[in-house]
Design a protein around this motif. Structure first.
Motif, PDB file in Angstrom:
ATOM      1  N   VAL A 189       0.843  -1.200   0.000  1.00  0.00           N
ATOM      2  CA  VAL A 189       0.000   0.000   0.000  1.00  0.00           C
ATOM      3  C   VAL A 189       0.877   1.247   0.000  1.00  0.00           C
ATOM      4  CG1 VAL A 189      -1.637   1.358   1.357  1.00  0.00           C
ATOM      5  CG2 VAL A 189      -1.987  -1.096   1.074  1.00  0.00           C
ATOM      6  N   TYR A 190       1.904   1.242   0.839  1.00  0.00           N
ATOM      7  CA  TYR A 190       2.817   2.395   0.864  1.00  0.00           C
ATOM      8  C   TYR A 190       3.569   2.532  -0.458  1.00  0.00           C
ATOM      9  CZ  TYR A 190       2.011   2.900   5.882  1.00  0.00           C
ATOM     10  OH  TYR A 190       1.436   3.114   7.103  1.00  0.00           O
ATOM     11  N   LEU A 191       3.931   1.403  -1.060  1.00  0.00           N
ATOM     12  CA  LEU A 191       4.614   1.446  -2.361  1.00  0.00           C
ATOM     13  C   LEU A 191       3.706   2.066  -3.420  1.00  0.00           C
ATOM     14  CD1 LEU A 191       6.910   0.745  -4.279  1.00  0.00           C
ATOM     15  CD2 LEU A 191       6.017  -1.599  -4.396  1.00  0.00           C
ATOM     16  N   LEU A 192       2.438   1.674  -3.420  1.00  0.00           N
ATOM     17  CA  LEU A 192       1.497   2.244  -4.380  1.00  0.00           C
ATOM     18  C   LEU A 192       1.307   3.735  -4.141  1.00  0.00           C
ATOM     19  CD1 LEU A 192      -0.614   1.915  -6.638  1.00  0.00           C
ATOM     20  CD2 LEU A 192      -2.290   1.313  -4.863  1.00  0.00           C
ATOM     21  N   GLY A 193       1.189   4.128  -2.871  1.00  0.00           N
ATOM     22  CA  GLY A 193       0.995   5.539  -2.553  1.00  0.00           C
ATOM     23  C   GLY A 193       2.167   6.402  -2.968  1.00  0.00           C
ATOM     24  N   ILE A 194       3.386   5.895  -2.768  1.00  0.00           N
ATOM     25  CA  ILE A 194       4.576   6.651  -3.179  1.00  0.00           C
ATOM     26  C   ILE A 194       4.679   6.689  -4.694  1.00  0.00           C
ATOM     27  CG2 ILE A 194       7.105   6.557  -3.201  1.00  0.00           C
ATOM     28  CD1 ILE A 194       6.946   5.579  -0.284  1.00  0.00           C
ATOM     29  N   ASN A 224       0.641   9.875  -3.924  1.00  0.00           N
ATOM     30  CA  ASN A 224      -0.378  10.221  -2.935  1.00  0.00           C
ATOM     31  C   ASN A 224       0.274  10.773  -1.676  1.00  0.00           C
ATOM     32  OD1 ASN A 224      -1.770   7.229  -4.073  1.00  0.00           O
ATOM     33  ND2 ASN A 224      -2.745   9.213  -4.425  1.00  0.00           N
ATOM     34  N   PHE A 225       1.491  10.334  -1.417  1.00  0.00           N
ATOM     35  CA  PHE A 225       2.261  10.815  -0.276  1.00  0.00           C
ATOM     36  C   PHE A 225       3.728  10.465  -0.517  1.00  0.00           C
ATOM     37  CE2 PHE A 225      -0.120   6.928   0.970  1.00  0.00           C
ATOM     38  CZ  PHE A 225       0.913   6.012   0.917  1.00  0.00           C
ATOM     39  N   THR A 226       4.578  10.936   0.373  1.00  0.00           N
ATOM     40  CA  THR A 226       6.009  10.628   0.294  1.00  0.00           C
ATOM     41  C   THR A 226       6.427   9.901   1.568  1.00  0.00           C
ATOM     42  OG1 THR A 226       6.805  12.626   1.408  1.00  0.00           O
ATOM     43  CG2 THR A 226       6.328  12.805  -0.951  1.00  0.00           C
ATOM     44  N   ALA A 227       7.679   9.503   1.625  1.00  0.00           N
ATOM     45  CA  ALA A 227       8.169   8.823   2.826  1.00  0.00           C
ATOM     46  C   ALA A 227       8.195   9.743   4.026  1.00  0.00           C
ATOM     47  CB  ALA A 227       9.566   8.257   2.568  1.00  0.00           C
ATOM     48  N   SER A 228       8.108  11.059   3.797  1.00  0.00           N
ATOM     49  CA  SER A 228       8.132  12.012   4.920  1.00  0.00           C
ATOM     50  C   SER A 228       6.752  12.559   5.258  1.00  0.00           C
ATOM     51  CB  SER A 228       9.076  13.183   4.597  1.00  0.00           C
ATOM     52  OG  SER A 228       8.489  14.047   3.634  1.00  0.00           O
ATOM     53  N   SER A 229       5.738  12.186   4.496  1.00  0.00           N
ATOM     54  CA  SER A 229       4.393  12.709   4.749  1.00  0.00           C
ATOM     55  C   SER A 229       3.896  12.285   6.124  1.00  0.00           C
ATOM     56  CB  SER A 229       3.424  12.213   3.678  1.00  0.00           C
ATOM     57  OG  SER A 229       3.778  12.693   2.400  1.00  0.00           O
ATOM     58  N   LEU A 230       3.134  13.176   6.760  1.00  0.00           N
ATOM     59  CA  LEU A 230       2.557  12.867   8.068  1.00  0.00           C
ATOM     60  C   LEU A 230       1.226  12.133   7.894  1.00  0.00           C
ATOM     61  CD1 LEU A 230       3.120  15.996  10.348  1.00  0.00           C
ATOM     62  CD2 LEU A 230       4.377  13.838  10.307  1.00  0.00           C
ATOM     63  N   LEU A 231       1.070  11.078   8.658  1.00  0.00           N
ATOM     64  CA  LEU A 231      -0.189  10.350   8.709  1.00  0.00           C
ATOM     65  C   LEU A 231      -0.692  10.391  10.146  1.00  0.00           C
ATOM     66  CD1 LEU A 231       0.751   7.177   6.620  1.00  0.00           C
ATOM     67  CD2 LEU A 231      -0.500   9.198   5.836  1.00  0.00           C
ATOM     68  N   THR A 281      -4.833   5.706  -1.104  1.00  0.00           N
ATOM     69  CA  THR A 281      -4.535   4.945  -2.323  1.00  0.00           C
ATOM     70  C   THR A 281      -5.776   4.291  -2.912  1.00  0.00           C
ATOM     71  OG1 THR A 281      -3.989   2.978  -1.022  1.00  0.00           O
ATOM     72  CG2 THR A 281      -2.177   4.469  -1.569  1.00  0.00           C
ATOM     73  N   GLY A 282      -6.792   4.086  -2.080  1.00  0.00           N
ATOM     74  CA  GLY A 282      -8.012   3.421  -2.540  1.00  0.00           C
ATOM     75  C   GLY A 282      -7.967   1.929  -2.232  1.00  0.00           C
TER      76      GLY A 282
END
Length: 753
Positions: A369-374, A378-385, A433-434
């Motif tokens: 999911v994180y791979l798809l988002g990057i 949709n976000f980066t490795a530094s984005s806040l969640l 990401t959906g």
């Protein structure tokens, strides 16, 4: 005198008729018979099986050429067709002598044997004698006929005559012997030689050849393993028969009879049953005539078996009974080992292959999911969640996931969220990401499924989706391959063109996160089994609900290893953590691969890194307390500073979505909520957009919520009606809640069902 003349005349007439019959009608009859026979022979089809190669039972070799398995068929446990030149010096000659000693002199039918068999049958009413030649029996074996009938016998006789015209004697004998049943479902002399004497047919001695040649007469009655006395008795009778045919001398016969061969019980090897089962289910092109060189590395396989067995013994107090491990070579996709091990208590599940059993995935799917988002920015490795109690419910109604430690971390960067395997941020990332797109993305990466996103919902990312260990290993090897997807390869020299699913740059970022021991330290510590000293490795764990499944999967430069521990009967593991069960086995395998197979650690990423504020993930400001470096896709680098996250004194202030978290004991940052631009109070509870459900088991006057804000002396209105106390009794409907102070007001809308 007249009487003598009359008698002479009659004899003369008889003689004339006899001569006429013999020289005219007999040739006509013989010619007609031969004509009909010729027509019958020409019209009789030969069995189609005769003209295709005799199918052997597949033989699988490890990558070094050692036999690891022989796969049985419906007809045979083992069948290994070989040319007659490899059947040994003695066996073909002895087979001819015992089965059809006039084989080289007839054309498919031994008329002498036919007449002899007919005589024996007529003179011994209780004895039905046969006279089939090797040619006839070859046709019978090709037809796979069972039992006897006159019609089938005639057809086989005609086919034998035709076969003799098509093939030479040597080819017929070769086909015949390769189809013979030598007992214990061993077809052909090669299979028999290995089963009973542990050697190839070409290496059989005279005594061993005589012994084996007699077995097909009655494979069940002369079974060397079950009825050795019958087999030895047949051996002695065969010697006498060979002596009567002058094939053996008296001295040879006596010596052979006194020294019968020593029969062994050589079963087909099965050194990697889990690998073999997986290969058979994933490969439909296994040769039946030539051994298949597989990708199995027997030394890695043995090590995997030993590691799992040892770890299961250590976990005995946790009632863990089953374990599995898969090792894949990254560059080629070659499967190097598949292990499935059970304790003595788990022997009832031993027939199950742990690498192919569907089990709940735990957190192992989060990286995708994180791979798809990057990849899709949709976000980066530094984005806040947001890791807060209310962050998911606003995205997925009535879904309130918890972290493993039952705490909430507030604002967390993507790197920290993935490395520490936090649940709440993962589900929040899924909302970006959906769910459906993310579910399909994991499938494209090699995670097979028999479930749908409609059945599972957002919970699939936290482990309610069932996966297989083999597929999980393959999917992670695809990340290790920088986004190039290959299916697992089981046969050497298999050529598969990989397909790129994501960019190399996105895969590099995920790999960098999964190797970050510091980023995962808050959940696993700095000295866990996930850290291998001087060997940089990407790794992810997973634990399913109620401790039923423990997963650890990761990769270095050369290999991907995935490990599963659990109970195939569905029982829980009595609280055994992944870090205590699967992770140590995973680590031990990588230490072995590095030491014995030269497996290399992952190289540090050469991608450009940008310094950011460790709290905000944005560019640093004068209040930044700690700097870290992060990797970004080109064009996604942060452009804004971090000032809005600090007040004038450097105290942390967070956006409104963290209001609820700020008021809890989890607020380790001592953060406050950023003042609203309107100047009004911030509503802490309830959150805007919340949905409440009426519980009909609770009295109506007890179903109420408390209203709270970040300001003192807040005045409350609900749907325009002022409240004396900050409590709202719930009943179905939609409510607009307004909080007011002298500085302004703010609103939140909720729904009660």
């Amino acid at each position: 005198m007249n009487g003598s003349n009359s008698l002479f005349s009659k004899r003369r007439i008889f003689l004339q008729r006899f001569v006429l019959f013999f020289f005219i009608f007999v040739p006509i009859i013989l010619w007609t018979t031969s004509l009909f026979l010729e027509i019958a022979v020409n019209r009789t089809p030969l069995p189609e099986n005769l003209f295709s190669d005799v199918n052997g039972t597949p033989v699988l070799l490890d990558r070094e050429g050692k036999i690891i398995a022989q796969i049985s068929s419906n007809e045979a446990r083992v069948q290994m067709p070989v040319p007659i030149t490899k059947m040994g010096q003695h066996l073909p000659k002895i087979t001819i002598a015992l089965e059809d000693h006039r084989y080289k002199f007839h054309n498919g039918i031994d008329f002498y044997a036919v007449f002899a068999a007919a005589y024996r049958t007529l003179t011994h009413a209780d004895h039905l004698s046969g006279a089939s030649t090797i040619s006839q029996q070859t046709v019978k074996l090709a037809n796979k006929r069972k039992g006897r009938s006159l019609k089938s016998k005639i057809r086989e006789t005609l086919s034998a005559l035709k076969l003799e015209r098509v093939w030479d004697k040597e080819k017929i004998l070769e086909s015949y012997m390769n189809r013979l049943d030598y007992g214990n479902r061993r077809l052909g002399p090669e299979a028999a030689a290995w089963a009973y004497f542990g050697k190839s047919a070409s290496a059989l001695t005279l005594a061993e050849s005589i012994f084996i040649a007699g077995l097909p007469h009655s494979p069940t009655n002369y079974n060397p393993w079950l009825r050795p006395e019958n087999a030895n008795s047949k051996y002695l009778r065969s010697i006498k028969r060979l002596q009567s045919l002058d094939i053996l001398t008296t001295a040879q016969s006596e010596r052979l009879a006194a020294n019968p061969p020593l029969v062994h019980r050589k079963l087909p090897p099965s050194s990697a049953p889990a690998f073999v089962e997986a290969m058979l289910k994933n490969n439909n092109n296994i040769s039946k005539n030539e051994p298949t060189l597989t990708t199995l590395d027997s030394s890695i396989q043995k090590r995997a078996d030993d590691i799992l067995a040892k770890q299961l013994d250590l976990l005995n107090r946790h009632s863990v009974r089953n374990a599995g491990m898969v090792v894949i070579e990254n560059a080629s996709g070659n499967v190097r080992a598949i292990s499935s091990v059970s304790t003595n208590d788990g022997s009832s599940e031993e027939s199950y292959n742990a690498s192919l059993v569907w089990r709940q995935a735990g957190s192992t799917l989060k990286p995708f999911v994180y791979l798809l988002g990057i990849e899709e920015r949709n976000f980066t490795a530094s984005s806040l969640l947001p890791d807060t109690a209310d962050s998911v419910s606003s995205k997925f109604k009535a879904y309130e996931p918890k972290n493993f430690n039952r705490k909430f971390s507030g604002p967390v960067r993507v790197r920290h969220a993935l490395a520490s395997s936090l649940n709440v941020p993962a589900v929040y990332a899924l909302s970006l990401t959906g769910p459906r797109k993310s579910f399909d993305f994991t499938t494209r990466f090699g995670i097979k499924t028999h479930e749908s996103i409609d059945d599972l919902g957002a919970g699939f990312i936290l482990g309610n989706r069932k996966i297989r260990l083999l597929d999980l290993t393959s999917a992670y090897s695809n990340i290790a391959r920088s986004g190039l997807v290959l299916s697992p390869v089981f046969a050497e020299e298999t050529m598969i063109k990989p397909k790129r699913i994501v960019s190399k740059e996105s895969a590099t970022i995920i790999t960098d996160i999964l190797t970050d021991n510091e980023a995962r330290s808050s959940s696993f510590g700095r000295h866990s089994s996930l850290h291998i000293k001087d060997h940089r490795t990407a790794v992810k764990t997973g634990t399913s609900s109620s401790y039923r499944d423990a997963w650890t999967v990761g990769y270095d430069k050369n290999h991907t290893v995935a490990v599963w521990f659990g109970n195939l009967n569905g029982r829980t593991m009595d609280g055994s953590l992944t870090i205590e069960s699967a992770a140590p086995a995973w680590k031990e395998m990588f230490i072995y691969l590095a030491k014995s197979k030269g497996s290399q650690p992952l190289a540090n990423s050469t991608a450009a890194r940008i310094k950011i504020d460790s709290l905000t993930g944005l560019l640093p400001c004068k209040h930044t307390k700690r700097l870290i470096e992060e990797i970004f896709l080109s064009g996604t680098e942060p452009s804004k500073g971090s000032m809005k996250f600090y007040d004038s004194n450097g105290n942390i202030q967070l956006p409104e979505e963290y209001a609820g978290w700020c008021s809890t004991k989890d607020n380790y940052l001592s953060a406050k909520v950023r003042p609203p631009l309107t100047g009004g109070p911030r509503i802490l509870s309830p959150s805007d957009g919340s949905i409440f459900l009426i519980d009909h088991e609770i009295p109506a006057d007890q179903q109420r919520i408390t209203l709270s804000s970040d300001a003192h002396q807040t005045r409350w209105k609900v749907n325009g009606r002022s409240l004396i106390d900050p409590y709202l009794t719930l009943s179905p409907g939609t409510y607009l809640i307004r909080a007011s102070t002298k500085n302004g007001s703010s609103t939140a809308q909720i729904t009660v069902r």
